[in-house]
Enzyme design. Structure first.
Site, PDB file in Angstrom:
ATOM      1  N   GLY A  63       0.838  -1.206   0.000  1.00  0.00           N
ATOM      2  CA  GLY A  63       0.000   0.000   0.000  1.00  0.00           C
ATOM      3  C   GLY A  63       0.868   1.250   0.000  1.00  0.00           C
ATOM      4  O   GLY A  63       1.982   1.259  -0.525  1.00  0.00           O
ATOM      5  N   SER A  64       0.371   2.290   0.664  1.00  0.00           N
ATOM      6  CA  SER A  64       0.981   3.616   0.527  1.00  0.00           C
ATOM      7  C   SER A  64       2.379   3.736   1.101  1.00  0.00           C
ATOM      8  O   SER A  64       3.108   4.669   0.774  1.00  0.00           O
ATOM      9  CB  SER A  64       0.092   4.656   1.188  1.00  0.00           C
ATOM     10  OG  SER A  64      -1.136   4.696   0.508  1.00  0.00           O
ATOM     11  N   THR A  65       2.771   2.813   2.002  1.00  0.00           N
ATOM     12  CA  THR A  65       4.147   2.904   2.501  1.00  0.00           C
ATOM     13  C   THR A  65       5.128   2.812   1.332  1.00  0.00           C
ATOM     14  O   THR A  65       6.229   3.348   1.387  1.00  0.00           O
ATOM     15  CB  THR A  65       4.455   1.771   3.502  1.00  0.00           C
ATOM     16  OG1 THR A  65       4.036   0.540   2.924  1.00  0.00           O
ATOM     17  CG2 THR A  65       3.742   1.991   4.817  1.00  0.00           C
TER      18      THR A  65
ATOM     19  N   ASP B 129      -5.563   4.689   0.850  1.00  0.00           N
ATOM     20  CA  ASP B 129      -5.409   3.391   0.209  1.00  0.00           C
ATOM     21  C   ASP B 129      -6.739   2.750  -0.100  1.00  0.00           C
ATOM     22  O   ASP B 129      -6.938   2.193  -1.171  1.00  0.00           O
ATOM     23  CB  ASP B 129      -4.615   2.461   1.122  1.00  0.00           C
ATOM     24  CG  ASP B 129      -3.192   2.959   1.252  1.00  0.00           C
ATOM     25  OD1 ASP B 129      -2.528   3.026   0.201  1.00  0.00           O
ATOM     26  OD2 ASP B 129      -2.778   3.299   2.371  1.00  0.00           O
TER      27      ASP B 129
END
Lengths: 362, 679
Positions: free
Chosen positions: B298-300, B664
């Site tokens: 995801g966004s990490t 996300d």
């Protein structure tokens, strides 16, 4: 008249020295077996002392026998030996040990006829060969009858079967034929025939072949065919120059079979080292030297040939036995004269030694 | 010549023959006894002596401060020499007595001590008291020898890393396995002489060969930081996680790394196990999911996209990007998580806002080749080489088959599958000035005298981005925590950088509704990072910024203090925007929610009210299509259950039922469907 000189002291000394070493080594090597089998480490030693006492008596007795007197007993001795060899095969009288009929039971006593036959045959051969010294140079008239008799006796011994005694007897006979003056080409042919016979003997009993193979490369089958040779080498090797010390054998802890009889030389090598083993060989060398010297100094052909026979039987057995133990010959069950534990063998060896000592007086 | 002369000559010849043969025998004996003597002696010794092995003491496993994590405690082993037992004729008696002493059955012992073997172990690991009793019995053929047993004084602490050793002290998992050889040492033995029938000789020669003790393995792990991480995980796994509303996820991991050296300070994973009793646990529990499992980050992952775009100068942080709420690729719209979009922003704000179209733009500008180059350079799709068996590779979409839409979703951390250790290692590279390091678990190997045998060596894999790019990105990520979506990881007085992430779970090639992998990655101090921390919580209906940031914040604060890092006077004391719910929710009694899926609203209402739950509904319809939390979840008593209504099963009406915005989830929702993983 017969001279009443002293017997050869070097010959006597070497015999007594071998006997002494034998007593000590039988004690050392049989203690474990005696303890495990009879709960008495001295079991075999006590019997050995008894046999040594008897055999010493036998030796001193035979030292007093005139060799010429023995000639009268040639025929009875031969017949007795042959009868004994047949009796071995008779159930109830013969005793089977390790798959071979080598013993005759007489009440509590048991004797090995093959020991008797060895002396008897030496006597017979010396007698025949001395009858007419030139006869032996003829093949059909001289050599063939002797060979016939030898073949008969050897055949009877092989029925037991006892290859060791057969080989010792044939070897000794061969030595006597050489000494008696048989022709070199006859003897060469004989040697060839003997070799053929050996091949035949091997073909008849496959276990002999395995033993021979084992001797060539004992490590190929260390727990089977090569077992005894390897165990003997594992006794000799650690012995080194001076040995592990008297009584310090490790192979005697049931690793080396027959360690107090046929393989006693391995015990000597292990406990007394190369020095002790060489000493034993030196004693045999002295014995053979003085034995043959006595033969050369004999008053007549019969006595000379008798001395040759008596010396040769000891020499041949010692050579085969030590050859087997040190791994230069295939494994053959044969005792080491004077040293191996065993009543009959010792008594008859000493009887012969006594006669030899008597001849050495001449 | 007379026959008599012939005979003398012939006898002399015979004597010569015998003499020669005797000489041959003497030579042969010299060869065997003097030449081969040493070799034959060795063989003879091997035949005569048998060794009762004396186990060496297995080396400890310690943390970086020397705290013991695994140790060997002395124990004793009872052995039998069956031949001697047999010889004594007391087999039955001995078996009966030993059975009583050792608490075993008589037949079991009897079988052991009468086996046809040279040496048989009767019982391993007995207490010294029992061993002393056995010795006092003086049974023939029964003896004791010193042995050691593995003990893990901290129980389950760092269990996945330490692993465990089996009954024979052989390492089976973890460091116990990978460093088995070094810790084992070399066994010694007591040599005893035996007769051919297996009886030990009385007064026989005994030779003692001392064992060589094993080496100690000192880990990079810090027991305290590991404990901070495990404490936070335990909160989460016991339904007491911050903002977790009493829910218990499937599993959770927290990894702590020193980004400057690659040293792992903690790798904590729950559920866990106690290595002292490893046999009692399900093998699945022993799996180190932080290393052995992959997930969609995801966004990490946007950290990586940003690093690549900055390094390749595809964007200028101060140039502007207009987010109209979606980004069209190949006729599909990748939507921003914020309905209507963020409007006009600089790229710095794109990062702070985690604006999806902005990151898609970065990906598109980079293009397929450059994007994949950075995937490779940052170590995705490859093992990091961390010292753990069974490390997963992660799965990257096949470059040959990847479309622009794949590139778009990959840019925002979807489609690709990475491991937690990969992600943290890559983020550490961004934090440390741009060098990808090999994550390491072993700091040094120390021998039994305390001498360092193998010192630590930092291993650089490759330079990925420049120092300038790194510095710039650290600053931007600090803004994410100070101004953006990562505010729950904010620490007053410390410069913390971070990024949230929420990924929908992929099961059978499709996304699972309402169950996410919430994650948060953070490092501090942002200007000179000493700690990089990643938390991954698997199987929760919550978002990374909400539930994964608080544990990272807690571990970060404790660790910074523990390491003696003083607050930075220049650092802000509050985030730019206040954030609700930073305090821990009160812990209430937990209750299990019944599943009401497929029931009518009336029926569901009746059932839930019976158990004492409040409910709220979303959407229009007669049938319960979904419920949050799910059935069988353990939540606080009296919580509110959100029922999601629809007309028929499988048809979900669009309804914004989440309580908090998450970029996300919006992105996932915006996707036209599951983009199947290629490769």
């Amino acid at each position: 008249m017969r001279s009443r000189r002293r017997p050869d002291m070097i010959l006597l000394g070497s015999i007594l020295a071998l006997l002494t070493i034998g007593i000590v080594m039988v004690y050392s090597s049989s203690a474990v077996k005696g303890y495990l089998q009879f709960n008495d480490p001295l079991h075999y030693f006590k019997l050995e002392i008894m046999w040594v006492a008897i055999s010493l008596a036998a030796m001193f007795f035979s030292m007093r026998i005139d060799p010429q007197f023995l000639r009268r007993w040639v025929k009875p001795a031969l017949y007795l030996a042959i009868v004994l060899l047949i009796l071995v095969k008779v159930p109830g009288i013969g005793r089977r040990v390790n798959g071979a009929d080598r013993w005759i039971g007489l009440g509590p006593l048991s004797i090995q006829p093959s020991e008797v036959i060895k002396l008897a045959m030496i006597l017979v051969m010396a007698h025949i060969l001395a009858l007419d010294p030139r006869k032996i140079t003829f093949f059909r008239k001289g050599l063939l009858p002797v060979l016939g008799l030898l073949a008969l006796v050897a055949g009877l011994i092989m029925l037991q079967p006892d290859l060791g005694t057969t080989l010792a007897l044939i070897g000794t006979s061969f030595f006597m034929l050489i000494a008696a003056g048989a022709r070199v080409r006859h003897l060469s042919a004989l040697a060839g025939a003997g070799l053929g016979l050996m091949v035949a003997a091997i073909a008849a009993a496959p276990y002999r072949m395995r033993r021979i193979l084992a001797f060539l490369d004992p490590w190929a089958d260390p727990s089977g065919k090569g077992f005894q040779t390897i165990q003997a080498l594992l006794a000799l090797g650690p012995g080194g120059l001076f040995g592990l010390g008297l009584g310090q054998s490790r192979q005697k802890f049931l690793y080396l079979p027959e360690n107090h009889t046929d393989f006693i030389f391995a015990m000597i090598g292990e406990e007394l080292g190369f020095v002790g083993a060489t000493l034993v060989i030196m004693l045999f060398f002295l014995l053979v030297w003085r034995g043959y010297k006595a033969a050369m100094g004999a008053n007549d052909a019969f006595t000379g040939l008798l001395a040759v026979g008596l010396t040769s039987i000891i020499a041949v057995q010692a050579m085969i036995n030590i050859g087997v133990v040190s791994g230069v010959l295939p494994v053959t069950g044969i005792t080491l004269p004077f040293l191996s534990y065993g009543g009959t063998s010792l008594i008859f060896t000493m009887l012969g030694a006594g006669v030899l000592l008597n001849i050495s007086r001449q | 010549m007379s026959p008599y002369v012939v005979m003398r000559k012939r006898i002399a010849f015979l004597f010569l023959c015998v003499a020669v043969f005797l000489l041959v025998l003497v030579i042969r004996l010299a060869y065997v006894q003097l030449g081969q003597g040493a070799g034959l002696s060795k063989i003879a010794d091997d035949t005569h002596f048998r060794g009762v092995p004396v186990a060496p003491k297995r080396g400890n496993i310690e943390d970086r401060q020397g705290n013991v994590l695994a140790m060997s405690v002395s124990s004793e082993t009872i052995y039998a020499v069956p031949a001697e037992v047999r010889q004594s004729g007391r087999t039955k008696e001995i078996a009966a007595d030993l059975a009583q002493l050792l608490g075993k059955t008589e037949s079991e012992i009897e079988e052991r001590i009468s086996k046809r073997s040279i040496l048989e172990y009767v019982q391993k690991r007995v207490t010294p008291e029992i061993a002393a009793q056995v010795r006092a019995r003086k049974y023939p053929g029964i003896g004791t020898t010193e042995d050691s047993q593995r003990y893990y004084p901290n129980g389950s602490l760092a269990a996945h890393l330490i692993g465990f050793a089996g009954i024979d002290n052989q390492g089976l998992e973890g460091i116990e396995l990978t460093r088995n050889q070094e810790m084992n040492g070399i066994p010694g033995s007591i040599l005893r002489e035996f007769a051919a029938n297996g009886i030990e000789l009385p007064e026989a020669e005994h030779q003692y060969l001392a064992p060589q003790q094993g080496n100690t393995v000192r880990l990079t792990i810090d027991k305290n930081i590991q404990a901070f991480a495990e404490r936070e995980l335990q909160k989460i796994m016991s339904g007491q996680g911050v903002n977790m509303e009493g829910q218990v996820p499937k599993s959770a991991s927290i990894l702590v790394m020193d980004p400057s050296s690659g040293e792992m300070l903690a790798i904590a994973t729950l559920p866990s196990f106690d290595p002292n009793h490893y046999q009692e646990y399900d093998p699945g529990v022993r799996r180190n999911i932080a290393v052995q499992n992959g997930y969609e980050p995801g966004s990490t992952f946007k950290i990586i996209t940003l690093a690549a775009a900055l390094e390749e100068k595809e964007i200028n942080v101060d140039s502007h990007f207009f987010d109209k709420g979606f980004y069209s690729v190949l006729g599909k719209n990748v939507r921003c998580w914020k309905a209507g979009g963020h409007g006009d922003q600089t790229f710095r704000q794109v990062a702070e806002n985690s604006c999806n179209p902005g990151f898609v733009e970065m990906g598109q500008r980079l293009g397929m080749d450059k994007f994949y180059k950075y995937l490779q350079d940052f170590g995705f799709g490859q093992k990091t080489g961390i010292e753990m068996s069974g490390e997963a590779l992660g799965i990257l979409a096949n470059k040959k088959k990847a479309t622009a839409l794949d590139l778009a979703t990959m840019s925002i951390g979807q489609t690709n599958n990475v491991t937690a250790i990969q992600l943290l290692t890559a983020v550490a590279a961004v934090a440390n000035g741009g060098t990808l390091l090999k994550p390491q678990l072993v700091r040094e190997i120390v021998d039994s005298n305390g001498q360092v045998v193998t010192p630590f060596k930092k291993e650089e894999v490759r330079k990925v981005i420049s120092k300038e790019t790194s510095n710039l990105e650290c600053e931007i990520l600090e803004g994410v925590v100070t101004n953006g979506t990562g505010r729950r990881a904010f620490l007053p007085g410390y410069r913390v950088a971070g990024k949230t992430g929420t990924a929908q779970k992929v099961v059978n090639g499709g996304y699972v509704q309402g169950e996410y992998i919430a994650s948060f990655v953070s490092f501090a101090p942002a200007n000179s990072p000493r700690l990089a921390i990643l938390a991954v919580i698997d199987g929760v209906p919550f978002y990374g910024g909400v539930v994964a940031a608080p544990p990272v914040q807690a571990v970060m604060l404790d660790s910074l203090k523990y390491l003696g890092l003083k607050p930075d006077p220049a650092a802000p004391l509050t985030p730019s925007k206040p954030l609700p719910g930073l305090e821990f929710p009160p812990v209430k009694k937990a209750a299990v929610i019944p599943s009401v899926l497929g029931l009518s609203l009336e029926e569901a209402q009746k059932i839930l009210n019976q158990v004492g739950f409040k409910l709220e509904t979303e959407g229009q319809g007669e049938v319960v299509l979904d419920q949050i939390p799910h059935g069988d979840a353990r939540v606080e008593e009296g919580s509110t259950v959100l029922l999601y209504l629809g007309q028929e099963a499988g048809q979900t009406a669009a309804a914004n039922w989440w309580q908090e915005e998450d970029e996300d989830i919006e992105a996932i929702k915006a996707l036209p469907g599951r983009i199947p993983l290629s490769n």
